[in-house]
Design a protein around this motif. Structure first.
Motif, PDB file in Angstrom:
ATOM      1  N   VAL A   1      15.893  52.319  -4.512  1.00  0.00           N
ATOM      2  CA  VAL A   1      15.583  51.766  -3.191  1.00  0.00           C
ATOM      3  C   VAL A   1      16.558  50.644  -2.839  1.00  0.00           C
ATOM      4  CG1 VAL A   1      13.822  50.640  -1.784  1.00  0.00           C
ATOM      5  CG2 VAL A   1      13.150  52.375  -3.448  1.00  0.00           C
ATOM      6  N   ALA A   2      16.850  49.781  -3.821  1.00  0.00           N
ATOM      7  CA  ALA A   2      17.772  48.670  -3.582  1.00  0.00           C
ATOM      8  C   ALA A   2      19.165  49.169  -3.220  1.00  0.00           C
ATOM      9  CB  ALA A   2      17.834  47.772  -4.821  1.00  0.00           C
ATOM     10  N   GLU A   3      19.618  50.214  -3.914  1.00  0.00           N
ATOM     11  CA  GLU A   3      20.944  50.747  -3.634  1.00  0.00           C
ATOM     12  C   GLU A   3      20.997  51.406  -2.266  1.00  0.00           C
ATOM     13  OE1 GLU A   3      24.280  53.748  -5.655  1.00  0.00           O
ATOM     14  OE2 GLU A   3      22.255  53.576  -6.504  1.00  0.00           O
ATOM     15  N   ALA A   4      19.960  52.184  -1.947  1.00  0.00           N
ATOM     16  CA  ALA A   4      19.918  52.848  -0.641  1.00  0.00           C
ATOM     17  C   ALA A   4      19.830  51.831   0.486  1.00  0.00           C
ATOM     18  CB  ALA A   4      18.732  53.812  -0.597  1.00  0.00           C
ATOM     19  N   TRP A   5      19.034  50.795   0.298  1.00  0.00           N
ATOM     20  CA  TRP A   5      18.911  49.751   1.317  1.00  0.00           C
ATOM     21  C   TRP A   5      20.230  48.999   1.465  1.00  0.00           C
ATOM     22  CZ3 TRP A   5      15.937  49.144   5.204  1.00  0.00           C
ATOM     23  CH2 TRP A   5      15.701  47.903   5.796  1.00  0.00           C
ATOM     24  N   GLY A   6      20.934  48.834   0.375  1.00  0.00           N
ATOM     25  CA  GLY A   6      22.212  48.117   0.410  1.00  0.00           C
ATOM     26  C   GLY A   6      23.301  48.828   1.170  1.00  0.00           C
ATOM     27  N   THR A   7      23.181  50.161   1.342  1.00  0.00           N
ATOM     28  CA  THR A   7      24.210  50.904   2.084  1.00  0.00           C
ATOM     29  C   THR A   7      24.222  50.542   3.562  1.00  0.00           C
ATOM     30  OG1 THR A   7      22.732  52.784   2.472  1.00  0.00           O
ATOM     31  CG2 THR A   7      24.093  52.851   0.490  1.00  0.00           C
ATOM     32  N   ASN A   8      23.218  49.780   4.011  1.00  0.00           N
ATOM     33  CA  ASN A   8      23.180  49.353   5.412  1.00  0.00           C
ATOM     34  C   ASN A   8      24.052  48.122   5.669  1.00  0.00           C
ATOM     35  OD1 ASN A   8      21.195  51.233   6.604  1.00  0.00           O
ATOM     36  ND2 ASN A   8      19.778  50.284   5.153  1.00  0.00           N
ATOM     37  N   ARG A   9      24.646  47.570   4.634  1.00  0.00           N
ATOM     38  CA  ARG A   9      25.509  46.399   4.810  1.00  0.00           C
ATOM     39  C   ARG A   9      26.623  46.730   5.800  1.00  0.00           C
ATOM     40  NH1 ARG A   9      26.569  41.801   1.738  1.00  0.00           N
ATOM     41  NH2 ARG A   9      28.656  40.898   1.969  1.00  0.00           N
ATOM     42  N   PRO A  10      26.854  45.865   6.809  1.00  0.00           N
ATOM     43  CA  PRO A  10      27.928  46.124   7.777  1.00  0.00           C
ATOM     44  C   PRO A  10      29.261  46.381   7.081  1.00  0.00           C
ATOM     45  CG  PRO A  10      26.557  44.314   8.529  1.00  0.00           C
ATOM     46  CD  PRO A  10      26.099  44.634   7.136  1.00  0.00           C
TER      47      PRO A  10
ATOM     48  N   PHE B   1      22.401  44.047   1.234  1.00  0.00           N
ATOM     49  CA  PHE B   1      21.862  43.984   2.596  1.00  0.00           C
ATOM     50  C   PHE B   1      20.610  43.113   2.676  1.00  0.00           C
ATOM     51  CE2 PHE B   1      19.546  46.011   6.269  1.00  0.00           C
ATOM     52  CZ  PHE B   1      20.441  45.615   7.247  1.00  0.00           C
ATOM     53  N   GLY B   2      19.803  43.144   1.657  1.00  0.00           N
ATOM     54  CA  GLY B   2      18.571  42.364   1.607  1.00  0.00           C
ATOM     55  C   GLY B   2      17.772  42.761   0.386  1.00  0.00           C
ATOM     56  N   SER B   3      16.752  41.992   0.083  1.00  0.00           N
ATOM     57  CA  SER B   3      15.944  42.269  -1.103  1.00  0.00           C
ATOM     58  C   SER B   3      14.882  43.330  -0.808  1.00  0.00           C
ATOM     59  CB  SER B   3      15.278  40.987  -1.596  1.00  0.00           C
ATOM     60  OG  SER B   3      14.386  40.485  -0.620  1.00  0.00           O
TER      61      SER B   3
ATOM     62  N   THR C   1       8.395  46.332   0.560  1.00  0.00           N
ATOM     63  CA  THR C   1       8.785  45.299   1.508  1.00  0.00           C
ATOM     64  C   THR C   1      10.300  45.168   1.488  1.00  0.00           C
ATOM     65  OG1 THR C   1       6.719  44.089   1.190  1.00  0.00           O
ATOM     66  CG2 THR C   1       8.563  42.874   2.134  1.00  0.00           C
ATOM     67  N   LEU C   2      10.900  45.250   2.673  1.00  0.00           N
ATOM     68  CA  LEU C   2      12.354  45.284   2.819  1.00  0.00           C
ATOM     69  C   LEU C   2      12.803  44.114   3.690  1.00  0.00           C
ATOM     70  CD1 LEU C   2      12.314  49.052   3.800  1.00  0.00           C
ATOM     71  CD2 LEU C   2      12.802  48.184   1.499  1.00  0.00           C
ATOM     72  N   THR C   3      13.701  43.299   3.181  1.00  0.00           N
ATOM     73  CA  THR C   3      14.157  42.122   3.918  1.00  0.00           C
ATOM     74  C   THR C   3      15.649  42.232   4.240  1.00  0.00           C
ATOM     75  OG1 THR C   3      14.794  40.797   1.988  1.00  0.00           O
ATOM     76  CG2 THR C   3      12.463  40.770   2.627  1.00  0.00           C
ATOM     77  N   ILE C   4      16.113  41.304   5.079  1.00  0.00           N
ATOM     78  CA  ILE C   4      17.517  41.257   5.500  1.00  0.00           C
ATOM     79  C   ILE C   4      18.109  39.914   5.082  1.00  0.00           C
ATOM     80  CG2 ILE C   4      19.125  41.596   7.419  1.00  0.00           C
ATOM     81  CD1 ILE C   4      17.168  43.906   7.023  1.00  0.00           C
TER      82      ILE C   4
ATOM     83  N   PHE D   1      10.300  44.414   6.825  1.00  0.00           N
ATOM     84  CA  PHE D   1       9.512  45.621   7.028  1.00  0.00           C
ATOM     85  C   PHE D   1       8.569  45.861   5.845  1.00  0.00           C
ATOM     86  CE2 PHE D   1      13.738  46.064   8.890  1.00  0.00           C
ATOM     87  CZ  PHE D   1      13.440  46.379  10.218  1.00  0.00           C
ATOM     88  N   HIS D   2       7.348  46.299   6.155  1.00  0.00           N
ATOM     89  CA  HIS D   2       6.391  46.735   5.144  1.00  0.00           C
ATOM     90  C   HIS D   2       6.261  48.248   5.289  1.00  0.00           C
ATOM     91  CE1 HIS D   2       5.266  42.582   4.276  1.00  0.00           C
ATOM     92  NE2 HIS D   2       5.190  42.385   5.580  1.00  0.00           N
ATOM     93  N   LEU D   3       6.840  48.965   4.359  1.00  0.00           N
ATOM     94  CA  LEU D   3       6.976  50.420   4.461  1.00  0.00           C
ATOM     95  C   LEU D   3       5.985  51.129   3.547  1.00  0.00           C
ATOM     96  CD1 LEU D   3       8.597  52.972   5.383  1.00  0.00           C
ATOM     97  CD2 LEU D   3      10.119  52.536   3.431  1.00  0.00           C
TER      98      LEU D   3
END
Length: 244
Positions: free
Chosen positions: A140-149, A162-164, A69-72, A126-128
């Motif tokens: 996963v947290a680090e990769a998701w964090g690269t989406n930070r503007p 970027f999100g939890s 589960t990916l949040t913003i 998102f539920h992936l």
């Protein structure tokens, strides 16, 4: 000769007592708007999705399926809609999948993701569903964090970039169990309803997304309107993927 209790002129009536009372026939017709955000139609579309051959083909081996589960972070954007449009334009799910594939964590390039909105913040999450033996939470947290503007300063303290992200440990008994789990978020309508900005938006907002080629070949139907997918080409991904 017996007196008839039927109304003059014949016909079919529920009752006759000097007044003509005609029968009324009612036909119950289900909604046919086919909207993803109609309580009735969305449920029907969700069950139809659950029956598609491709889902059972891709998830035929339920071993090593994982749900993330990916949040913003709502503080990163001026509105929930702005956050959603950013995720859409950046193709955040595809970038995460590309990062995990490049680092050798995925057993399959295919993924399925259900889209939901949080009740209080109206932010998308998102539920992936992916296939992997093991993925460290930190990766996963680090990769998701690269989406930070890029225009924003670094996060303060322990706040995510970027999100939890969270991992759900689920042992799927078979392909049907996996398919039912993956589609439950598409079938159910939230008790609090969908955000007004989603219902009012003229943008094409999907309830689910899938990897490129996910629904091809195994259940192709020329009369089916394809759902939008969040997929990018290899060239685009390689050119823009942040290196971890």
């Amino acid at each position: 000769m017996a007196k008839s209790n039927k109304p003059p002129g014949g016909g079919s009536y529920l009752e006759y007592s000097g007044k003509v009372v005609t029968e009324t026939t009612y036909h119950v017709v289900g909604c046919s708007c086919r909207s993803r955000f109609c309580v009735d139609c969305s449920k029907a579309r969700g069950y139809a999705l659950r029956k598609r051959v491709a889902l059972r083909s891709v998830f035929r081996d339920a071993t090593y399926l994982q749900m993330w589960t990916l949040t913003i972070d709502p503080k990163l954007f001026e509105s929930p809609k702005a956050a959603y449009m950013y995720c859409r334009s950046r193709k955040v799910i595809s970038r995460l999948i590309r990062s995990l594939r490049r680092r050798g964590y995925l057993l399959s390039p295919h993924y399925f993701v259900a889209v939901e909105w949080q009740e209080k913040t109206e932010m998308v999450h998102f539920h992936l569903l992916i296939r992997s033996k093991f993925v460290p939470h930190s990766v996963v947290a680090e990769a998701w964090g690269t989406n930070r503007p890029s225009e924003l300063p670094p996060p303060i303290g322990n706040r995510p970039a970027f999100g939890s992200v969270s991992f759900t440990v689920t042992k799927f008994a078979d392909s049907s169990h996996a398919v039912n789990y993956a589609t439950k978020y598409v079938i159910k309508a939230p008790e609090h309803g969908w955000p007004d900005w989603v219902l009012d938006s003229r943008e094409n907002v999907p309830r689910y997304q899938a990897s490129r080629g996910f629904f091809l070949d195994t259940d192709s139907d020329p009369n089916r309107s394809p759902e939008p997918v969040d997929a990018i080409s290899d060239a685009e991904a390689i050119a823009t993927l942040p290196r971890l």
